[in-house]
Design a protein around this motif. Structure first.
Motif, short mmCIF file in Angstrom:
data_model
loop_
_atom_site.label_atom_id
_atom_site.label_comp_id
_atom_site.label_asym_id
_atom_site.label_seq_id
_atom_site.Cartn_x
_atom_site.Cartn_y
_atom_site.Cartn_z
N ALA A 49 0.81 -1.22 0.00
CA ALA A 49 0.00 0.00 0.00
C ALA A 49 0.85 1.27 0.00
O ALA A 49 0.57 2.20 -0.77
N ASP A 50 1.85 1.33 0.84
CA ASP A 50 2.67 2.55 0.91
C ASP A 50 3.33 2.85 -0.43
O ASP A 50 3.34 4.00 -0.88
N LEU A 53 0.60 3.90 -3.11
CA LEU A 53 0.05 5.24 -2.87
C LEU A 53 1.09 6.32 -3.13
O LEU A 53 0.75 7.39 -3.67
N ASP A 57 0.66 9.25 -6.10
CA ASP A 57 0.90 10.68 -5.88
C ASP A 57 1.88 11.22 -6.92
O ASP A 57 1.61 12.24 -7.57
N VAL A 75 -7.92 2.06 -7.92
CA VAL A 75 -7.07 1.37 -6.96
C VAL A 75 -7.91 0.31 -6.26
O VAL A 75 -9.01 0.62 -5.78
#
Length: 91
Positions: A49-50, A53, A57, A75
């Motif tokens: 996830a990190d 994401l 961005d 997503v």
């Protein structure tokens, strides 16, 4: 948790890849994501996830700066991975 992002950037140009499409490819290929698939009509990438994401961005910021007039993305959560809360689960 693991995520899958699917995205396209516009405007399309079938004769030559526009700058925003090249930037999008560079972003996902350099993001240390899993299962990156870049194609002319859609792109996908998977990862923790990190990382996903963070890549989303950067993807939005950089492709818009490179001339994209529209970025469509989706997503999806594809796997809940137990771990330390970082979203990487030791993978």
């Amino acid at each position: 948790m693991r995520l899958r992002v699917e995205f396209t950037t516009e405007p399309f140009d079938l004769d030559e890849a526009p700058a925003h499409a090249l930037v999008a490819r560079e972003v996902v290929e350099s993001a240390e994501l899993d299962a990156v698939d870049v194609g002319p009509f859609g792109n996908t990438a998977e990862g923790g996830a990190d990382r996903v994401l963070t890549a989303v961005d950067a993807l939005l910021r950089k492709t818009l700066q490179a001339g994209a007039t529209r970025v469509s993305l989706q997503v999806n959560v594809i796997d809940e991975v137990p771990g330390d809360g970082t979203g990487e689960g030791g993978r």
